[in-house]
Design a protein around this motif. Structure first.
Motif, PDB file in Angstrom:
ATOM      1  N   GLY A 217      27.781  25.394  34.398  1.00  8.80           N
ATOM      2  CA  GLY A 217      28.939  26.274  34.580  1.00  8.80           C
ATOM      3  C   GLY A 217      28.941  27.440  33.608  1.00  8.80           C
ATOM      4  N   LYS A 218      28.541  27.182  32.371  1.00  7.72           N
ATOM      5  CA  LYS A 218      28.463  28.266  31.383  1.00  7.72           C
ATOM      6  C   LYS A 218      27.260  29.170  31.652  1.00  7.72           C
ATOM      7  N   TYR A 219      26.140  28.575  32.049  1.00  9.96           N
ATOM      8  CA  TYR A 219      24.915  29.342  32.256  1.00  9.96           C
ATOM      9  C   TYR A 219      25.061  30.307  33.439  1.00  9.96           C
ATOM     10  N   CYS A 220      25.666  29.849  34.516  1.00  9.16           N
ATOM     11  CA  CYS A 220      25.797  30.650  35.745  1.00  9.16           C
ATOM     12  C   CYS A 220      27.213  31.204  35.934  1.00  9.16           C
ATOM     13  N   GLN A 221      27.954  31.357  34.874  1.00  7.50           N
ATOM     14  CA  GLN A 221      29.341  31.794  34.997  1.00  7.50           C
ATOM     15  C   GLN A 221      29.493  33.174  35.643  1.00  7.50           C
ATOM     16  N   PRO A 222      28.727  34.198  35.274  1.00  4.46           N
ATOM     17  CA  PRO A 222      28.924  35.506  35.924  1.00  4.46           C
ATOM     18  C   PRO A 222      28.675  35.470  37.432  1.00  4.46           C
ATOM     19  N   GLN A 223      27.616  34.797  37.855  1.00  6.97           N
ATOM     20  CA  GLN A 223      27.315  34.724  39.281  1.00  6.97           C
ATOM     21  C   GLN A 223      28.382  33.920  40.030  1.00  6.97           C
ATOM     22  N   ASN A 224      28.810  32.825  39.443  1.00  7.54           N
ATOM     23  CA  ASN A 224      29.813  31.998  40.096  1.00  7.54           C
ATOM     24  C   ASN A 224      31.155  32.715  40.184  1.00  7.54           C
ATOM     25  N   ASN A 225      31.534  33.424  39.124  1.00  7.10           N
ATOM     26  CA  ASN A 225      32.794  34.175  39.150  1.00  7.10           C
ATOM     27  C   ASN A 225      32.769  35.258  40.221  1.00  7.10           C
ATOM     28  N   GLU A 226      31.643  35.944  40.334  1.00  8.05           N
ATOM     29  CA  GLU A 226      31.523  36.992  41.350  1.00  8.05           C
ATOM     30  C   GLU A 226      31.620  36.411  42.758  1.00  8.05           C
ATOM     31  N   PHE A 227      30.975  35.270  42.972  1.00  2.94           N
ATOM     32  CA  PHE A 227      31.025  34.617  44.280  1.00  2.94           C
ATOM     33  C   PHE A 227      32.441  34.154  44.607  1.00  2.94           C
ATOM     34  N   MET A 228      33.101  33.507  43.667  1.00  5.54           N
ATOM     35  CA  MET A 228      34.450  33.001  43.923  1.00  5.54           C
ATOM     36  C   MET A 228      35.445  34.144  44.113  1.00  5.54           C
ATOM     37  N   LEU A 229      35.253  35.252  43.395  1.00  4.79           N
ATOM     38  CA  LEU A 229      36.116  36.416  43.598  1.00  4.79           C
ATOM     39  C   LEU A 229      35.919  36.988  44.994  1.00  4.79           C
ATOM     40  N   CYS A 230      34.680  37.048  45.429  1.00  4.20           N
ATOM     41  CA  CYS A 230      34.394  37.529  46.785  1.00  4.20           C
ATOM     42  C   CYS A 230      35.032  36.622  47.827  1.00  4.20           C
ATOM     43  N   ARG A 231      34.931  35.306  47.635  1.00  5.72           N
ATOM     44  CA  ARG A 231      35.539  34.365  48.590  1.00  5.72           C
ATOM     45  C   ARG A 231      37.056  34.499  48.622  1.00  5.72           C
ATOM     46  N   ALA A 232      37.652  34.812  47.468  1.00  9.50           N
ATOM     47  CA  ALA A 232      39.105  34.993  47.430  1.00  9.50           C
ATOM     48  C   ALA A 232      39.508  36.306  48.095  1.00  9.50           C
ATOM     49  N   GLU A 233      38.673  37.332  47.972  1.00 12.28           N
ATOM     50  CA  GLU A 233      38.995  38.631  48.566  1.00 12.28           C
ATOM     51  C   GLU A 233      38.756  38.658  50.070  1.00 12.28           C
ATOM     52  N   TYR A 234      37.824  37.867  50.549  1.00 16.94           N
ATOM     53  CA  TYR A 234      37.514  37.802  51.978  1.00 16.94           C
ATOM     54  C   TYR A 234      37.662  36.361  52.472  1.00 16.94           C
TER      55      TYR A 234
END
Length: 175
Positions: A35-52
């Motif tokens: 979770g710490k290692y891939c935090q930027p990629q995961n945050n971007e993905f989850m933000l995209c899922r929330a926006e669309y």
């Protein structure tokens, strides 16, 4: 959902990625550090899922980034901390029927030291992932839905318009 010719469906090549073929205890053992290692990629993905929320096709590339980051993390973990990680996974698998962490705290500390030494990632506390975070993204915001305008269905009555007699005059008493 009805699909017409105007819809673009992703091709098989766009959807095909290398899968993360790991067992549940293995993923659970590496989850905090992953979770710490891939935090930027995961945050971007989850933000995209929330926006669309109704169109996951917009987020396919971000999902691929999360998957590739996960594969990269476990490959690096295998190169650097294989013995510690394997010991921790086996302890989680065998010490309880529902894969609890608490019987394996000693092996967890050994793994945490190895990950800290090789990845410079300290194991976050459990509250870290539930705390709200602000994600700074370079993507443009999604288009806003236009405001709906409804024509006035019934024109208003003027103040001096005569009102018809009520069919049920005593209804007000029981209300």
């Amino acid at each position: 959902m009805v699909i017409t010719d105007k819809h673009h469906l992703p091709t098989e090549e766009e959807l095909t990625v290398e899968e993360v073929k790991l067992s549940f205890p293995t993923l659970q053992a590496g989850a905090f550090h992953l979770g710490k290692y891939c935090q930027p990629q995961n945050n971007e993905f989850m933000l995209c899922r929330a926006e669309y929320p109704n169109d996951c096709r917009q987020c396919i590339d971000y999902g691929k980034e999360v998957t590739s980051c996960t594969l990269e993390f476990f490959r690096k973990l295998k190169k650097t901390c294989l013995n510690e990680f394997t010991t921790y996974v086996r302890c989680i698998e065998r010490s309880s029927g529902d894969y609890q962490f608490h019987p394996c705290r000693r092996t967890q500390k050994v793994l945490d030291k190895c990950v800290l030494a090789n990845f410079n990632i300290e194991r976050p506390n459990i509250e870290y992932y539930s705390a709200p975070k602000i994600v700074d993204t370079k993507r443009p915001p999604p288009p806003k839905d236009p405001k709906l305008k409804f024509p006035d269905a019934t024109p208003g009555l003027s103040e001096d318009a005569p009102l018809p007699e009520s069919s049920y005059p005593y209804r007000e008493v029981f209300a």
